[in-house]
Design a protein around this motif. Sequence first.
Motif, PDB file in Angstrom:
ATOM      1  N   MET A  91       0.839  -1.194   0.000  1.00  0.00           N
ATOM      2  CA  MET A  91       0.000   0.000   0.000  1.00  0.00           C
ATOM      3  C   MET A  91       0.880   1.253   0.000  1.00  0.00           C
ATOM      4  SD  MET A  91      -2.629   1.410   2.918  1.00  0.00           S
ATOM      5  CE  MET A  91      -1.288   2.052   3.924  1.00  0.00           C
ATOM      6  N   LEU A  92       1.924   1.255   0.841  1.00  0.00           N
ATOM      7  CA  LEU A  92       2.842   2.400   0.875  1.00  0.00           C
ATOM      8  C   LEU A  92       3.453   2.619  -0.502  1.00  0.00           C
ATOM      9  CD1 LEU A  92       4.738   1.673   4.220  1.00  0.00           C
ATOM     10  CD2 LEU A  92       2.848   3.290   3.864  1.00  0.00           C
ATOM     11  N   ALA A  93       3.924   1.532  -1.115  1.00  0.00           N
ATOM     12  CA  ALA A  93       4.528   1.632  -2.447  1.00  0.00           C
ATOM     13  C   ALA A  93       3.512   2.126  -3.471  1.00  0.00           C
ATOM     14  CB  ALA A  93       5.104   0.281  -2.862  1.00  0.00           C
ATOM     15  N   GLY A  94       2.281   1.653  -3.381  1.00  0.00           N
ATOM     16  CA  GLY A  94       1.245   2.084  -4.316  1.00  0.00           C
ATOM     17  C   GLY A  94       0.971   3.578  -4.227  1.00  0.00           C
ATOM     18  N   PHE A  95       0.862   4.098  -3.014  1.00  0.00           N
ATOM     19  CA  PHE A  95       0.660   5.535  -2.862  1.00  0.00           C
ATOM     20  C   PHE A  95       1.847   6.312  -3.422  1.00  0.00           C
ATOM     21  CE2 PHE A  95      -2.738   4.670   0.283  1.00  0.00           C
ATOM     22  CZ  PHE A  95      -3.677   5.589  -0.156  1.00  0.00           C
ATOM     23  N   ALA A  96       3.058   5.845  -3.153  1.00  0.00           N
ATOM     24  CA  ALA A  96       4.250   6.525  -3.670  1.00  0.00           C
ATOM     25  C   ALA A  96       4.316   6.440  -5.190  1.00  0.00           C
ATOM     26  CB  ALA A  96       5.511   5.928  -3.039  1.00  0.00           C
ATOM     27  N   GLU A  97       4.043   5.270  -5.743  1.00  0.00           N
ATOM     28  CA  GLU A  97       4.073   5.095  -7.200  1.00  0.00           C
ATOM     29  C   GLU A  97       3.064   6.002  -7.895  1.00  0.00           C
ATOM     30  OE1 GLU A  97       6.212   3.347  -9.149  1.00  0.00           O
ATOM     31  OE2 GLU A  97       7.302   2.895  -7.313  1.00  0.00           O
ATOM     32  N   ALA A  98       1.964   6.292  -7.226  1.00  0.00           N
ATOM     33  CA  ALA A  98       0.945   7.179  -7.801  1.00  0.00           C
ATOM     34  C   ALA A  98       1.342   8.653  -7.703  1.00  0.00           C
ATOM     35  CB  ALA A  98      -0.396   6.939  -7.110  1.00  0.00           C
ATOM     36  N   LEU A 136      10.602  -2.272  -2.604  1.00  0.00           N
ATOM     37  CA  LEU A 136       9.337  -1.643  -3.013  1.00  0.00           C
ATOM     38  C   LEU A 136       9.465  -0.135  -3.220  1.00  0.00           C
ATOM     39  CD1 LEU A 136       6.847  -3.529  -0.669  1.00  0.00           C
ATOM     40  CD2 LEU A 136       6.868  -3.637  -3.178  1.00  0.00           C
ATOM     41  N   LEU A 137      10.344   0.509  -2.453  1.00  0.00           N
ATOM     42  CA  LEU A 137      10.435   1.972  -2.469  1.00  0.00           C
ATOM     43  C   LEU A 137      11.709   2.479  -3.134  1.00  0.00           C
ATOM     44  CD1 LEU A 137       9.173   2.577   1.193  1.00  0.00           C
ATOM     45  CD2 LEU A 137       7.830   2.645  -0.929  1.00  0.00           C
ATOM     46  N   SER A 138      12.400   1.622  -3.859  1.00  0.00           N
ATOM     47  CA  SER A 138      13.729   1.949  -4.389  1.00  0.00           C
ATOM     48  C   SER A 138      13.744   3.137  -5.348  1.00  0.00           C
ATOM     49  CB  SER A 138      14.340   0.730  -5.072  1.00  0.00           C
ATOM     50  OG  SER A 138      13.580   0.366  -6.214  1.00  0.00           O
ATOM     51  N   ARG A 139      12.638   3.442  -5.977  1.00  0.00           N
ATOM     52  CA  ARG A 139      12.608   4.548  -6.959  1.00  0.00           C
ATOM     53  C   ARG A 139      12.259   5.883  -6.331  1.00  0.00           C
ATOM     54  NH1 ARG A 139       9.083   2.018 -11.727  1.00  0.00           N
ATOM     55  NH2 ARG A 139       7.658   3.447 -10.722  1.00  0.00           N
ATOM     56  N   HIS A 140      12.128   5.912  -5.019  1.00  0.00           N
ATOM     57  CA  HIS A 140      11.645   7.131  -4.370  1.00  0.00           C
ATOM     58  C   HIS A 140      12.715   7.778  -3.506  1.00  0.00           C
ATOM     59  CE1 HIS A 140       7.762   6.282  -5.993  1.00  0.00           C
ATOM     60  NE2 HIS A 140       7.915   5.033  -5.583  1.00  0.00           N
ATOM     61  N   ASP A 141      12.495   9.047  -3.219  1.00  0.00           N
ATOM     62  CA  ASP A 141      13.381   9.847  -2.393  1.00  0.00           C
ATOM     63  C   ASP A 141      12.938   9.680  -0.942  1.00  0.00           C
ATOM     64  OD1 ASP A 141      15.140  11.738  -1.377  1.00  0.00           O
ATOM     65  OD2 ASP A 141      14.006  13.459  -2.158  1.00  0.00           O
ATOM     66  N   ILE A 142      13.752   9.017  -0.152  1.00  0.00           N
ATOM     67  CA  ILE A 142      13.395   8.746   1.244  1.00  0.00           C
ATOM     68  C   ILE A 142      14.332   9.505   2.174  1.00  0.00           C
ATOM     69  CG2 ILE A 142      13.293   6.958   3.035  1.00  0.00           C
ATOM     70  CD1 ILE A 142      12.347   5.004   0.970  1.00  0.00           C
ATOM     71  N   THR A 189      18.337  20.937   1.132  1.00  0.00           N
ATOM     72  CA  THR A 189      19.739  20.837   0.749  1.00  0.00           C
ATOM     73  C   THR A 189      19.952  19.576  -0.084  1.00  0.00           C
ATOM     74  OG1 THR A 189      20.280  19.626   2.773  1.00  0.00           O
ATOM     75  CG2 THR A 189      20.483  22.015   2.845  1.00  0.00           C
ATOM     76  N   PRO A 190      20.927  19.583  -0.983  1.00  0.00           N
ATOM     77  CA  PRO A 190      21.223  18.367  -1.733  1.00  0.00           C
ATOM     78  C   PRO A 190      21.604  17.247  -0.767  1.00  0.00           C
ATOM     79  CG  PRO A 190      22.372  20.252  -2.674  1.00  0.00           C
ATOM     80  CD  PRO A 190      21.783  20.703  -1.373  1.00  0.00           C
ATOM     81  N   ARG A 191      21.074  16.059  -1.020  1.00  0.00           N
ATOM     82  CA  ARG A 191      21.304  14.928  -0.133  1.00  0.00           C
ATOM     83  C   ARG A 191      21.818  13.734  -0.919  1.00  0.00           C
ATOM     84  NH1 ARG A 191      16.231  16.384   0.239  1.00  0.00           N
ATOM     85  NH2 ARG A 191      15.354  14.397  -0.388  1.00  0.00           N
ATOM     86  N   PRO A 192      22.701  12.953  -0.323  1.00  0.00           N
ATOM     87  CA  PRO A 192      23.076  11.684  -0.965  1.00  0.00           C
ATOM     88  C   PRO A 192      21.903  10.710  -0.860  1.00  0.00           C
ATOM     89  CG  PRO A 192      24.054  11.832   1.211  1.00  0.00           C
ATOM     90  CD  PRO A 192      23.375  13.156   0.940  1.00  0.00           C
ATOM     91  N   ARG A 193      22.021   9.581  -1.516  1.00  0.00           N
ATOM     92  CA  ARG A 193      20.989   8.544  -1.419  1.00  0.00           C
ATOM     93  C   ARG A 193      20.764   8.222   0.063  1.00  0.00           C
ATOM     94  NH1 ARG A 193      17.445   5.473  -4.168  1.00  0.00           N
ATOM     95  NH2 ARG A 193      17.553   3.209  -4.040  1.00  0.00           N
ATOM     96  N   SER A 194      19.539   7.991   0.435  1.00  0.00           N
ATOM     97  CA  SER A 194      19.166   7.783   1.818  1.00  0.00           C
ATOM     98  C   SER A 194      19.875   6.587   2.452  1.00  0.00           C
ATOM     99  CB  SER A 194      17.650   7.574   1.915  1.00  0.00           C
ATOM    100  OG  SER A 194      17.268   7.263   3.238  1.00  0.00           O
ATOM    101  N   CYS A 195      20.161   6.736   3.733  1.00  0.00           N
ATOM    102  CA  CYS A 195      20.686   5.617   4.511  1.00  0.00           C
ATOM    103  C   CYS A 195      19.680   4.465   4.583  1.00  0.00           C
ATOM    104  CB  CYS A 195      21.019   6.078   5.929  1.00  0.00           C
ATOM    105  SG  CYS A 195      22.425   7.196   6.017  1.00  0.00           S
ATOM    106  N   PHE A 196      18.424   4.733   4.265  1.00  0.00           N
ATOM    107  CA  PHE A 196      17.403   3.680   4.235  1.00  0.00           C
ATOM    108  C   PHE A 196      17.843   2.547   3.316  1.00  0.00           C
ATOM    109  CE2 PHE A 196      13.433   1.787   2.658  1.00  0.00           C
ATOM    110  CZ  PHE A 196      12.773   1.544   3.855  1.00  0.00           C
ATOM    111  N   PHE A 197      18.564   2.888   2.264  1.00  0.00           N
ATOM    112  CA  PHE A 197      18.963   1.884   1.265  1.00  0.00           C
ATOM    113  C   PHE A 197      20.323   1.251   1.557  1.00  0.00           C
ATOM    114  CE2 PHE A 197      15.942   4.696  -0.887  1.00  0.00           C
ATOM    115  CZ  PHE A 197      14.981   3.747  -1.190  1.00  0.00           C
ATOM    116  N   ALA A 198      20.932   1.624   2.684  1.00  0.00           N
ATOM    117  CA  ALA A 198      22.216   1.021   3.057  1.00  0.00           C
ATOM    118  C   ALA A 198      21.969  -0.357   3.667  1.00  0.00           C
ATOM    119  CB  ALA A 198      22.937   1.906   4.068  1.00  0.00           C
ATOM    120  N   GLY A 199      22.949  -1.209   3.518  1.00  0.00           N
ATOM    121  CA  GLY A 199      22.896  -2.529   4.156  1.00  0.00           C
ATOM    122  C   GLY A 199      21.913  -3.377   3.571  1.00  0.00           C
TER     123      GLY A 199
END
Length: 174
Positions: free
Chosen positions: A66-73, A95-101, A164-174
Amino acid sequence: MALILFLHGASSSGKSTLANALRDQASRPFLHLSIDHLRDSGAWRPADYPDWSTARPAFFAGFHRMLAGFAEAGNDLIVEHILDTPGWHAELQALLSRHDIVFVGLRPPLAPLTQREKIRGNRPAGSAARDAAHVHDGLRYDLEFDGSTPVADMAQTLLTHLQTPRPRSCFFAG
């Protein structure tokens, strides 16, 4: 690409309070999504699931989609979640890899957590302490708050971070 403010912390850590402050201060609209919203609206009634341990995997797989669906929309989101089950983080990363987190860790001390839990009265006693003991293990955050800062200031810090410009989120680390 949607913007997702992913608020992570133990039960009673202040995720909902921060989400509300963010929505009040933000110049753009955010959908605020959490399991509590599903429960409070009656969409999910815990009493209907006497064997919660069996129903839980399908419920959370649906919540994550559901979270991914809302983001994809194209909806910007504030998500409250407790990543307390092996595999959930990896599932959400995919599921959320294409989004800015922006991955936000809330780590207040144990005493305020247990006090909030007691005041709320709608959580099993000790759930905040159980969560706090392990939900942050192995995770890195883009921003962290320890509960010592007023919530309006935390929200402003996060919203300033977005400018501010940000690197890719730490959410995607590990």
